[in-house]
Design a protein around this motif. Sequence first.
Motif, PDB file in Angstrom:
ATOM      1  N   UNK A  31     136.179 -74.905  -5.534  1.00 17.16           N
ATOM      2  CA  UNK A  31     136.375 -73.776  -4.618  1.00 17.16           C
ATOM      3  C   UNK A  31     135.516 -73.866  -3.365  1.00 17.16           C
ATOM      4  N   UNK A  32     135.102 -75.072  -3.031  1.00 22.40           N
ATOM      5  CA  UNK A  32     134.315 -75.256  -1.817  1.00 22.40           C
ATOM      6  C   UNK A  32     134.496 -76.669  -1.292  1.00 22.40           C
ATOM      7  N   UNK A  33     134.479 -76.785   0.013  1.00 23.03           N
ATOM      8  CA  UNK A  33     134.567 -78.102   0.649  1.00 23.03           C
ATOM      9  C   UNK A  33     133.957 -77.992   2.039  1.00 23.03           C
ATOM     10  N   UNK A  34     133.412 -79.096   2.511  1.00 24.96           N
ATOM     11  CA  UNK A  34     132.773 -79.141   3.826  1.00 24.96           C
ATOM     12  C   UNK A  34     133.288 -80.352   4.584  1.00 24.96           C
ATOM     13  N   UNK A  35     133.327 -80.215   5.901  1.00 26.38           N
ATOM     14  CA  UNK A  35     133.671 -81.343   6.756  1.00 26.38           C
ATOM     15  C   UNK A  35     132.428 -81.701   7.552  1.00 26.38           C
ATOM     16  N   UNK A  36     132.037 -82.959   7.478  1.00 33.73           N
ATOM     17  CA  UNK A  36     130.882 -83.463   8.213  1.00 33.73           C
ATOM     18  C   UNK A  36     131.342 -84.459   9.266  1.00 33.73           C
ATOM     19  N   UNK A  37     130.629 -84.503  10.368  1.00 29.84           N
ATOM     20  CA  UNK A  37     130.779 -85.621  11.284  1.00 29.84           C
ATOM     21  C   UNK A  37     129.896 -86.730  10.739  1.00 29.84           C
TER      22      UNK A  37
END
Length: 107
Positions: A31-37
Motif C-alpha cells: 500500500x505504498x510506493x515511492x518514485x526516486x530520481x
Amino acid sequence: VEAFRGEPAMVARKIVSRKVREMVRFFRDAKTAFIYLVDEANGVPLADAEYEPYPLSLPEPAIENMLLKALPFMHICCMYARGSAGGVSGLVKLIFEAAYPHVPPSW
C-alpha cells in the motif's frame, strides 16, 4: 520444456507477465510506493531534502498503473547500475546506499 522449444517467445512472455503480476501484488499489498530520481553517474537515488519533491509518494490507487509504466525504466536503471560498476556492487549501491541512514539499527 517442450512448450519453450515450440514457441519460446510465448513462453517467455508468460513468465515475464507472471513475474510482473507478482511485483504489482507486492506493491499493492504494501500500500505504498515511492518514485526516486537516480544519479546514474554515481549510481545512487537522490533522496536528500535538496531534491524535493523527490521521493514522490504514490497514492494507493495509482501504484499499479505507475508501476506498469515505470517498470521498463526501473529495469534499465538497474542494468545500468550493475554494468557501470562492473557487477552486483552497483545494485547494492543503488538499493542500499540511500536507504542506509533510514535503516533501523536492529536490522
